[in-house]
Scaffold this active site. Structure first.
Site, PDB file in Angstrom:
ATOM      1  N   SER A  31      35.921  14.010  28.401  1.00 20.36           N
ATOM      2  CA  SER A  31      35.682  12.586  28.646  1.00 20.36           C
ATOM      3  C   SER A  31      34.175  12.292  28.682  1.00 20.36           C
ATOM      4  O   SER A  31      33.473  12.517  27.720  1.00 20.36           O
ATOM      5  CB  SER A  31      36.382  12.153  29.929  1.00 20.36           C
ATOM      6  OG  SER A  31      36.288  10.761  30.123  1.00 20.36           O
ATOM      7  N   ASP A  38      38.371   6.306  25.823  1.00 23.11           N
ATOM      8  CA  ASP A  38      39.417   5.720  26.659  1.00 23.11           C
ATOM      9  C   ASP A  38      38.835   4.746  27.685  1.00 23.11           C
ATOM     10  O   ASP A  38      39.578   4.028  28.351  1.00 23.11           O
ATOM     11  CB  ASP A  38      40.263   6.799  27.343  1.00 23.11           C
ATOM     12  CG  ASP A  38      39.482   7.700  28.284  1.00 23.11           C
ATOM     13  OD1 ASP A  38      38.243   7.581  28.343  1.00 23.11           O
ATOM     14  OD2 ASP A  38      40.121   8.531  28.963  1.00 23.11           O
TER      15      ASP A  38
END
Length: 566
Positions: free
Chosen positions: A147, A310
């Protein structure tokens, strides 16, 4: 159980190591501190999978840990039966160093275990993996990503058949399997290219992108509002060298945006993130190139997605000509209000609508939801829990009730097409909302001020206490134990009226290591990070002015820092 020196020597003696790997480990032979750091215990497998710095060792992310985790994951899938193996697994990866290599190695282990693999032909956004699991009906999903963590990190993020991150019982089963299986001797492996040639691994590409985009493009409420201002509305976009580089601009163009201006230096796919210290859209300093470009071209808005796309960060041009950050809590409230307002106006608001957020997100969401008659559900921290709520509605045949979900850490989702936060979806929503306010003669910053005037002034701040080293987790646990044993009686000059301990489970939520202290106007929630050696403290305050709310948060922070000795 072996001590760290014994485990180090076992790795050093293993024939599974390549010459280069052996040399890497041999080079630290005289550095006992480094050896202990890498070998004192394995990385813990949880519902978020694995995440750690890349290097050799059982407490680092490397090809051997990837194989080990994948064999343990394969055992869980095989336990579901032959049909589960035939439905197989979808695999994705991001731009990070080793991500594609790790993904291909995981695919080879799955194929060797008789589990069919669908793998993306190149890096893709995390939400597209969640979509692919549901779209193709696979049993599970896997994403190799860390991430927004710094470049030294990588991770192993796991999903189940509903497209949400792994349920606790399956994560626990993988953890047990990893304890049982030897990291070198119990792994079934197959060459990736051989698996492809034999049809055990197949690629996902443009056809999956199109299916994903078609679902994302169903989420906007009023696309025409974008087209009406498109010729004079500019957006600067940066993917921070990551997976949003193609689909985010493509989705914005299809929405009707004609002036999407990319930060060219950061459109280059590079897992070393050469232009930013940390590719985290929560950090305003990472937007310096985007701000320079936005000033040059006169952009109305800046969008930045993290490396696995995301989460999205937003900056808006103020009256002073500077660009100001819209925080995750502010954007969550703005989008919630916009979706409620516009869907009420155009007659598409569902009966008994549901919005979902987390226990650490702003209390302002409660008053906004109540204003529109929306049921607001709160979950534990982590978007997988928001995904679970969507799944519950789906199983009850009430998917249409789902309106919106968000978490304060810049994650948003307005549709049931995935079970994870979706920066592609969120970028469209932010663009549409900004265009609509532009048509009203307002910026998003002015819109946020209007919501404060309407609903009250809410201030939210996050403090992270970094506790590195092998004793970091123990120190974190000791701090929370001490705070539970003797919680503060006052906070920010007010009496603590409520102490809520989630360790035993509250409000129907699973047990979680979270403690909440609340006064009449202030609140602090304390919890350990799930992915980094940090203790996180979430401060919030509600007052008549933002200055008063900020003063309450500052006082609460001083009180907690003094109590924790930080």
């Amino acid at each position: 159980m072996r001590n760290y020196m014994e485990e180090y020597q076992r790795w050093l003696d293993s024939p599974a190591l390549s010459n280069a790997e052996w040399e890497e480990l041999n080079a630290i032979r005289d550095d006992k501190k480094e050896i202990e750091s890498r070998f004192f215990a394995p990385l813990e497998f949880g519902t978020a999978g694995l995440r750690g710095e890349m290097a050799l060792g059982c407490r680092r992310m490397n090809i051997h840990v990837i194989r080990h985790a994948t064999q343990a994951f394969a055992e869980v899938i095989k336990a579901e039966g032959e049909s589960a193996c035939a439905r197989g697994i979808a695999i994705c990866f991001d731009c990070r160093v080793n991500s594609e290599r790790f993904a291909h190695e995981a695919a080879g282990v799955m194929a060797a275990n008789g589990i069919h693999v669908r793998i993306f032909d190149a890096l893709r956004p995390t939400p597209e993996l969640s979509f692919a699991v549901k779209h193709y009906g696979t049993t599970a999903g896997l994403n190799i990503t860390a991430s927004h963590n710094p470049k030294e990190y990588n991770g192993y993020k796991v999903y189940w058949s509903d497209g949400a991150q792994l349920p606790p019982q399956h994560a626990a089963a993988i953890a047990r399997n990893m304890e049982r299986l030897d990291i070198f001797n119990d792994i079934q492996r197959m060459d990736f290219d051989d698996a492809v040639r034999q049809g055990l691994v197949e690629f996902m590409g443009a056809e999956t992108d199109e299916a994903f985009l078609s679902n994302v493009l169903r989420q906007p409420i009023d696309p025409d509002v974008v087209r009406r201002v498109a010729d004079r509305f500019k957006i600067v976009y940066t993917p921070f060298h990551g997976a949003g580089w193609h689909l985010v601009p493509e989705a914005l163009h299809r929405l009707g945006m004609t002036q999407v201006i990319p930060v060219k230096e950061q459109m280059v796919l590079d897992g070393t993130f050469p232009t930013v210290k940390s590719p985290n859209p929560e950090n305003p300093e990472g937007f310096y190139l985007a701000v320079d470009l936005a000033k040059e071209v006169g952009s109305d808005l800046i969008l930045g997605t993290d490396p696995d796309s995301d989460r999205v960060g937003v900056m808006v041009r103020g009256a002073d000509g500077e660009y100001h950050t819209i925080t995750g809590n502010q954007m969550g409230v703005l989008l919630l209000d916009y979706l409620c307002r516009r869907r009420s106006e155009n007659g598409t608001m569902p009966a008994r609508p549901v919005a979902v957020t987390t226990i650490v997100s702003t209390d302002m969401a409660d008053v906004v939801a109540a204003h529109y008659g929306v049921e607001l559900r709160r979950t534990l921290t982590g978007f997988k829990f928001i995904g679970e709520q969507i799944g519950e509605l789906e199983r009850a045949g009430e998917t249409e009730r789902y309106l919106f979900g968000f978490e304060e850490s810049y994650g948003y989702l307005s549709g049931p097409h995935v079970r994870d936060k979706d920066a592609v979806n969120a970028a469209l929503l932010c663009c549409e909302m900004a265009a609509w306010y532009r048509a009203q003669g307002m910026t998003l910053a002015q819109a946020m001020d209007a919501l404060y005037e309407k609903f009250g002034y809410y201030r939210n701040e996050l403090q992270s206490v970094v506790l590195p080293g092998e004793d970091g987790m123990e120190r974190m646990s000791a701090m929370l134990t001490a705070l539970r044993a003797a919680p503060l009686h006052t906070l920010a000059g007010e009496r603590v009226t409520r102490v809520r301990d989630y360790l035993g489970g509250l409000d129907g939520l699973p047990a979680s290591d979270v403690l909440e202290l609340r006064t009449a106007h202030a609140k602090v929630i304390v919890r350990p990070s799930g992915t980094e050696p940090k203790l996180k403290l979430y401060y919030s305050a509600h007052a008549r002015t933002m200055e008063e709310a900020a003063a309450l948060c500052a006082a609460a922070r001083r009180d907690m820092s003094a109590r924790l000795g930080e």
